[in-house]
Write a protein that holds these residues in place. Structure first.
Motif, short mmCIF file in Angstrom:
data_model
loop_
_atom_site.label_atom_id
_atom_site.label_comp_id
_atom_site.label_asym_id
_atom_site.label_seq_id
_atom_site.Cartn_x
_atom_site.Cartn_y
_atom_site.Cartn_z
N CYS A 97 0.84 -1.19 0.00
CA CYS A 97 0.00 0.00 0.00
C CYS A 97 0.88 1.25 0.00
CB CYS A 97 -0.92 0.00 1.22
SG CYS A 97 -1.99 1.45 1.30
N PRO A 98 0.65 2.18 -0.93
CA PRO A 98 1.48 3.38 -1.01
C PRO A 98 1.08 4.50 -0.05
CG PRO A 98 -0.12 3.40 -2.78
CD PRO A 98 -0.32 2.11 -2.04
N VAL A 99 0.03 4.27 0.73
CA VAL A 99 -0.45 5.29 1.66
C VAL A 99 0.01 4.94 3.08
CG1 VAL A 99 -2.49 6.47 2.57
CG2 VAL A 99 -2.46 5.67 0.20
N PRO A 100 0.68 5.85 3.76
CA PRO A 100 1.13 5.55 5.13
C PRO A 100 -0.03 5.38 6.09
CG PRO A 100 1.55 7.86 4.58
CD PRO A 100 1.12 7.18 3.31
N ASP A 101 0.20 4.62 7.14
CA ASP A 101 -0.85 4.35 8.12
C ASP A 101 -1.42 5.64 8.71
OD1 ASP A 101 -0.54 1.65 7.72
OD2 ASP A 101 0.73 1.34 9.50
N VAL A 227 -9.20 17.58 -11.26
CA VAL A 227 -8.92 18.53 -12.32
C VAL A 227 -7.87 19.55 -11.84
CG1 VAL A 227 -9.89 20.32 -13.81
CG2 VAL A 227 -11.23 18.27 -13.27
N GLY A 228 -6.87 19.75 -12.68
CA GLY A 228 -5.85 20.73 -12.36
C GLY A 228 -4.72 20.22 -11.49
N SER A 229 -4.82 18.97 -11.05
CA SER A 229 -3.78 18.42 -10.18
C SER A 229 -2.67 17.73 -10.96
CB SER A 229 -4.40 17.42 -9.19
OG SER A 229 -5.33 18.07 -8.34
N GLY A 230 -2.85 17.59 -12.25
CA GLY A 230 -1.85 16.93 -13.06
C GLY A 230 -1.98 15.41 -13.01
N LEU A 231 -1.07 14.74 -13.68
CA LEU A 231 -1.07 13.28 -13.69
C LEU A 231 -0.26 12.75 -12.50
CD1 LEU A 231 -0.28 12.76 -17.49
CD2 LEU A 231 -2.53 12.68 -16.40
N ASP A 232 -0.47 11.48 -12.21
CA ASP A 232 0.34 10.78 -11.20
C ASP A 232 0.28 11.43 -9.82
OD1 ASP A 232 1.01 9.17 -13.34
OD2 ASP A 232 2.94 10.15 -13.68
N VAL A 233 -0.91 11.84 -9.42
CA VAL A 233 -1.11 12.38 -8.06
C VAL A 233 -0.87 11.26 -7.07
CG1 VAL A 233 -2.76 13.45 -6.49
CG2 VAL A 233 -2.79 14.03 -8.93
N ASP A 234 -0.17 11.54 -5.97
CA ASP A 234 0.12 10.48 -5.00
C ASP A 234 -1.17 9.95 -4.39
OD1 ASP A 234 -0.15 11.65 -2.01
OD2 ASP A 234 0.52 13.22 -3.36
N SER A 236 -2.06 9.17 -1.37
CA SER A 236 -2.55 9.80 -0.14
C SER A 236 -3.45 10.99 -0.46
CB SER A 236 -1.37 10.27 0.74
OG SER A 236 -0.61 9.18 1.20
N THR A 237 -3.03 11.80 -1.43
CA THR A 237 -3.83 12.94 -1.86
C THR A 237 -5.10 12.48 -2.55
OG1 THR A 237 -1.82 14.27 -2.15
CG2 THR A 237 -3.81 15.03 -3.29
N THR A 238 -4.98 11.45 -3.36
CA THR A 238 -6.15 10.91 -4.06
C THR A 238 -7.16 10.34 -3.07
OG1 THR A 238 -4.87 10.41 -6.05
CG2 THR A 238 -6.92 9.16 -5.72
N LEU A 239 -6.68 9.67 -2.04
CA LEU A 239 -7.57 9.12 -1.02
C LEU A 239 -8.33 10.23 -0.31
CD1 LEU A 239 -8.64 6.74 0.67
CD2 LEU A 239 -6.64 7.02 2.15
N GLU A 240 -7.63 11.28 0.08
CA GLU A 240 -8.28 12.41 0.76
C GLU A 240 -9.35 13.03 -0.14
OE1 GLU A 240 -7.07 16.67 2.89
OE2 GLU A 240 -5.56 15.46 1.89
N TRP A 241 -9.02 13.20 -1.42
CA TRP A 241 -9.97 13.74 -2.39
C TRP A 241 -11.20 12.83 -2.53
CZ3 TRP A 241 -10.75 11.05 -7.13
CH2 TRP A 241 -11.64 11.67 -8.02
N ALA A 242 -10.97 11.53 -2.68
CA ALA A 242 -12.07 10.59 -2.89
C ALA A 242 -13.00 10.53 -1.68
CB ALA A 242 -11.52 9.20 -3.20
N VAL A 243 -12.44 10.54 -0.49
CA VAL A 243 -13.26 10.52 0.72
C VAL A 243 -14.16 11.75 0.76
CG1 VAL A 243 -13.20 10.72 3.25
CG2 VAL A 243 -11.71 9.07 2.09
N GLY A 244 -13.60 12.91 0.44
CA GLY A 244 -14.39 14.13 0.44
C GLY A 244 -15.51 14.11 -0.58
N VAL A 245 -15.20 13.63 -1.78
CA VAL A 245 -16.22 13.55 -2.83
C VAL A 245 -17.34 12.61 -2.41
CG1 VAL A 245 -16.70 12.76 -5.17
CG2 VAL A 245 -14.67 14.13 -4.72
N ILE A 246 -16.99 11.45 -1.89
CA ILE A 246 -18.01 10.47 -1.52
C ILE A 246 -18.90 10.99 -0.40
CG2 ILE A 246 -18.37 8.19 -0.49
CD1 ILE A 246 -15.92 7.25 -2.10
N MET A 247 -18.32 11.62 0.61
CA MET A 247 -19.14 12.18 1.69
C MET A 247 -20.11 13.23 1.14
SD MET A 247 -16.74 12.43 5.11
CE MET A 247 -15.68 13.72 4.45
N GLY A 248 -19.60 14.11 0.31
CA GLY A 248 -20.47 15.15 -0.26
C GLY A 248 -21.56 14.58 -1.14
#
Length: 260
Positions: A97-101, A227-234, A236-248
């Motif tokens: 897993c590439p995301v730290p605990d 959008v606007g974050s470029g390719l190959d976003v890490d 950890s950042t993607t997880l934070e984004w996805a959690v926010g989108v799903i909650m909303g």
């Protein structure tokens, strides 16, 4: 929202863009959640098309779209994993897993707070709705329009050709109905990337899948991307984004928040 027993979250992008990793993380962060894999809808190998002398696992013709439609109907109606699917995808390895605990714990705490007394997540939870995460390399393209129509939340992950190639070629292989599949030499260059580019060009300016996304097309089709974050976003950042989108989106779909 219609009387659905589950909300289906599509997680799509090129092969090796991090879809399965993200799905497994989200399953551990949100309660009442299960994963459905597009790979579990492959047709038998002898029915798959051949391209440039290679069996093509990475096209719409390789997937049984009617079976996927039936599975989504079952999930919406019952809120449960379709028992008629014998999933093999979780037998595949995806590496460490590439995301730290600490980052995972932070998102778990974020969701726990959202589920607390008086918070919108508590009302979402009280509705009894489950979450299905549909992980698939080909969910947002006209060739699988009936499947796309059955998705309630649509997340799209971006990746560069170089990273997708590097990650795909590092994989051991894939468990299939017939046994085990290992990519032959040149498979990514001849099959995986060209198919991805052709199927997803409509989402990008000038059809360049390593370029800028078309915001108007994303909006019209309800597809969410970084959008606007470029390719190959890490991740950890993607997880934070996805959690926010799903909650909303859960607040909007289940509670009607943000709807006019």
């Amino acid at each position: 929202m219609e009387d659905k027993k589950a909300i289906v979250v599509g997680i799509s992008g090129c092969s090796s863009s991090g879809k399965t990793t993200l799905a497994r993380l989200l399953r551990d962060i949100f309660s009442n959640t299960f994963i459905l894999h597009e790979d579990d809808f492959y047709k038998p190998e002898e029915q798959l098309p051949v391209k440039d002398g290679l069996v093509d696992w990475d096209c719409a013709e390789a997937i049984s779209v009617p079976d996927m439609e039936a599975a989504l109907r079952h999930i919406h109606q019952t809120g449960t994993f379709p028992t008629f699917i014998a999933s093999k995808e979780d037998q595949n390895t995806i590496g460490a897993c590439p995301v730290p605990d600490s980052a995972i714990s932070a998102q778990k705490a974020r969701v726990a707070s959202w589920l607390g007394p008086g918070q919108p997540g508590r009302a979402v939870l009280a509705s009894g709705v489950n979450i299905c995460l549909l992980d698939g390399f080909l969910l947002y393209t006209p060739a699988v329009a009936p499947v796309m129509a059955g998705l309630d939340i649509k997340l799209f992950l971006l990746v560069s050709r170089s990273k997708a190639t590097r990650r795909r070629e590092a994989r051991d292989g894939y468990v299939t109905l017939e046994g085990f599949w290992k990519d032959p030499p040149g498979y990514v260059d001849h099959i995986v990337w060209p198919n991805y580019a052709e199927s997803h060009a409509w989402l990008f300016e000038e059809g360049d899948v390593e370029g800028r996304l078309r915001k108007d097309v994303l909006r019209e089709n309800g597809i969410q991307a970084q959008v606007g974050s470029g390719l190959d976003v890490d991740m950890s950042t993607t997880l934070e984004w996805a959690v926010g989108v799903i909650m909303g989106e859960l607040e909007r779909l289940v509670l009607g928040k943000g709807e006019s």
